[in-house]
Write an enzyme that holds these catalytic residues in place. Structure first.
Site, PDB file in Angstrom:
ATOM      1  N   SER A 153       1.428 -14.119   2.073  1.00  0.00           N
ATOM      2  CA  SER A 153       0.804 -15.315   1.494  1.00  0.00           C
ATOM      3  C   SER A 153       1.664 -16.572   1.634  1.00  0.00           C
ATOM      4  CB  SER A 153       0.420 -15.065   0.028  1.00  0.00           C
ATOM      5  OG  SER A 153      -0.553 -14.036  -0.043  1.00  0.00           O
TER       6      SER A 153
ATOM      7  N   GLU B 222      -0.319  -2.845   7.202  1.00  0.00           N
ATOM      8  CA  GLU B 222      -1.721  -2.497   7.466  1.00  0.00           C
ATOM      9  C   GLU B 222      -1.802  -1.299   8.411  1.00  0.00           C
ATOM     10  OE1 GLU B 222      -3.087  -6.358   8.702  1.00  0.00           O
ATOM     11  OE2 GLU B 222      -2.993  -7.075   6.630  1.00  0.00           O
TER      12      GLU B 222
ATOM     13  N   ASN C 177       0.864 -14.025  12.812  1.00  0.00           N
ATOM     14  CA  ASN C 177       0.190 -12.743  13.038  1.00  0.00           C
ATOM     15  C   ASN C 177      -1.307 -12.985  12.876  1.00  0.00           C
ATOM     16  OD1 ASN C 177      -0.788 -10.155  13.074  1.00  0.00           O
ATOM     17  ND2 ASN C 177       0.062  -9.550  11.098  1.00  0.00           N
TER      18      ASN C 177
ATOM     19  N   GLU D 168       7.984  -7.813   3.845  1.00  0.00           N
ATOM     20  CA  GLU D 168       6.594  -8.121   3.516  1.00  0.00           C
ATOM     21  C   GLU D 168       6.134  -7.230   2.360  1.00  0.00           C
ATOM     22  OE1 GLU D 168       4.353 -10.228   6.814  1.00  0.00           O
ATOM     23  OE2 GLU D 168       3.958  -8.106   7.038  1.00  0.00           O
TER      24      GLU D 168
ATOM     25  N   HIS E 295       3.885  -2.872  10.582  1.00  0.00           N
ATOM     26  CA  HIS E 295       3.129  -3.691   9.621  1.00  0.00           C
ATOM     27  C   HIS E 295       2.462  -2.767   8.606  1.00  0.00           C
ATOM     28  CE1 HIS E 295       0.244  -6.479   7.912  1.00  0.00           C
ATOM     29  NE2 HIS E 295       0.986  -7.459   8.416  1.00  0.00           N
TER      30      HIS E 295
ATOM     31  N   GLY F  76      -2.020 -11.111   2.159  1.00  0.00           N
ATOM     32  CA  GLY F  76      -3.440 -11.446   2.099  1.00  0.00           C
ATOM     33  C   GLY F  76      -3.990 -11.611   0.698  1.00  0.00           C
TER      34      GLY F  76
ATOM     35  N   LYS G 295      -3.631 -10.997  13.493  1.00  0.00           N
ATOM     36  CA  LYS G 295      -4.344  -9.757  13.167  1.00  0.00           C
ATOM     37  C   LYS G 295      -5.560  -9.585  14.096  1.00  0.00           C
ATOM     38  CE  LYS G 295      -2.775 -10.336   8.452  1.00  0.00           C
ATOM     39  NZ  LYS G 295      -2.689  -9.707   7.173  1.00  0.00           N
TER      40      LYS G 295
HETATM   41  C1  PEP Z   1       0.841 -10.480   7.437  1.00  0.00           C
HETATM   42  O1  PEP Z   1      -0.206  -9.998   7.819  1.00  0.00           O
HETATM   43  O2  PEP Z   1       1.886 -10.136   7.984  1.00  0.00           O
HETATM   44  C2  PEP Z   1       0.811 -11.457   6.360  1.00  0.00           C
HETATM   45  C3  PEP Z   1       1.936 -11.864   5.863  1.00  0.00           C
HETATM   46  O3  PEP Z   1      -0.425 -11.888   5.948  1.00  0.00           O
HETATM   47  P1  PEP Z   1      -0.722 -13.110   4.946  1.00  0.00           P
HETATM   48  O4  PEP Z   1       0.127 -14.273   5.352  1.00  0.00           O
HETATM   49  O5  PEP Z   1      -2.176 -13.391   5.107  1.00  0.00           O
HETATM   50  O6  PEP Z   1      -0.366 -12.658   3.565  1.00  0.00           O
END
Ligand code: PEP
Length: 259
Positions: A213, A97, A9, A167, A95, A173, A11
């Site tokens: 992460s 976000e 992803n 998630e 997601h 992040g 983003k």
């Molecule tokens: C994500 O945005 O779906 C995500 C898992 O981000 P990160 O790997 O940076 O934690």
């Protein structure tokens, strides 16, 4: 056995100047990869260019969102058939976000998910609790609500066309991933719910990937868990070599697990 899946992803990162070499680096690094499926989800503006770079390779293309309608007066939105036309096979939906920043509701996410399925796209439905919800012991309640609402009115026979992504919001992040045991516990719970919503066979065929992460250092230990079918990777997917390492480690763990 479920084929492990790694999804990048990107983003809101990736001008064409950045996206092209990143996609080519992943494609080249995974030329000989097997026993794993890989998907890159660049921003909409880079889908076409990245699709051309990935054409004929073993890395697929996905998008980060779609509108629930196939067309219409929705300024600034992108419809599922537009994504399918560009060669997208996957679309990330729900997601955290977008839930948080754009107030996306479970009801809207469900409409998008059904639209994606209707247009031949595989939705990657994201669910996950906040740090506060976990602290209050509401992890299962939260993910159950998101799962049930996200899959509402999806016919049982098409449910296997969905990928779930657990998630935890507190892990996205932040550099602080869920432990393999924490993730596996929630994945097991989600699979139990899928058994109830669809069937035991369908539940055992649906892939549940972990996101939050994931990095080269923790990818293998996470994917070694029987319930974790791969990774949804944000930050660490912006480095081709790092992401390739994550995919290879996920494949290796999956192969060991399958033996
Ligand atoms: C994500 O945005 O779906 C995500 C898992 O981000 P990160 O790997 O940076 O934690």
């Amino acid at each position: 056995m479920r084929m492990p899946l790694c999804v990048a992803n990107w983003k809101m990162y990736g001008t064409l100047a950045e996206a092209r070499p990143l996609a080519a680096g992943v494609r080249d690094g995974l030329r000989r990869a097997k026993d794993v499926e890989t998907v890159l989800c660049p921003p909409f503006t880079a889908l076409s260019a990245v699709g051309e770079i990935l054409a004929g390779s073993n890395v697929g293309l996905g998008a980060q969102n779609c509108h629930p309608e196939p067309s219409g007066a929705h300024t600034g939105e992108i419809a599922p058939p537009m994504l399918a036309e560009l060669g997208c096979r996957y679309v990330i939906l729900g997601h955290s976000e977008r839930r948080r920043e754009l107030c996306e509701t479970d009801e809207l996410i469900n409409r998008k998910l059904r639209a994606a399925l209707a247009h031949g796209l595989t939705p990657i439905l994201c669910v996950g609790e906040t740090a506060e919800e976990r602290r209050q012991g509401l992890t299962f309640t939260t993910v159950e609500g998101q799962l049930r609402a996200g899959l509402a009115e999806v016919p049982v026979e098409t449910m296997t066309g969905v990928v779930l992504a657990y998630e935890p919001v507190w892990a996205i992040g932040t550099g602080a991933n869920a432990t393999p045991a924490q993730a596996a516990e929630v994945h097991g719970y989600l699979r139990g719910l899928l058994s109830e919503l669809a069937s035991k066979d369908a539940a055992s065929a649906i892939r549940i990937v972990y996101g939050g992460s994931v990095k080269p250092e923790n990818a293998e230990v996470l994917a070694a868990e029987a319930e974790i079918d791969g990774a949804l990777v944000g930050g660490a997917s912006l480095n081709a070599q790092g992401f390739v390492t994550i995919v290879k480690k996920t494949a290796r763990a999956g192969a060991v697990r399958g033996n």
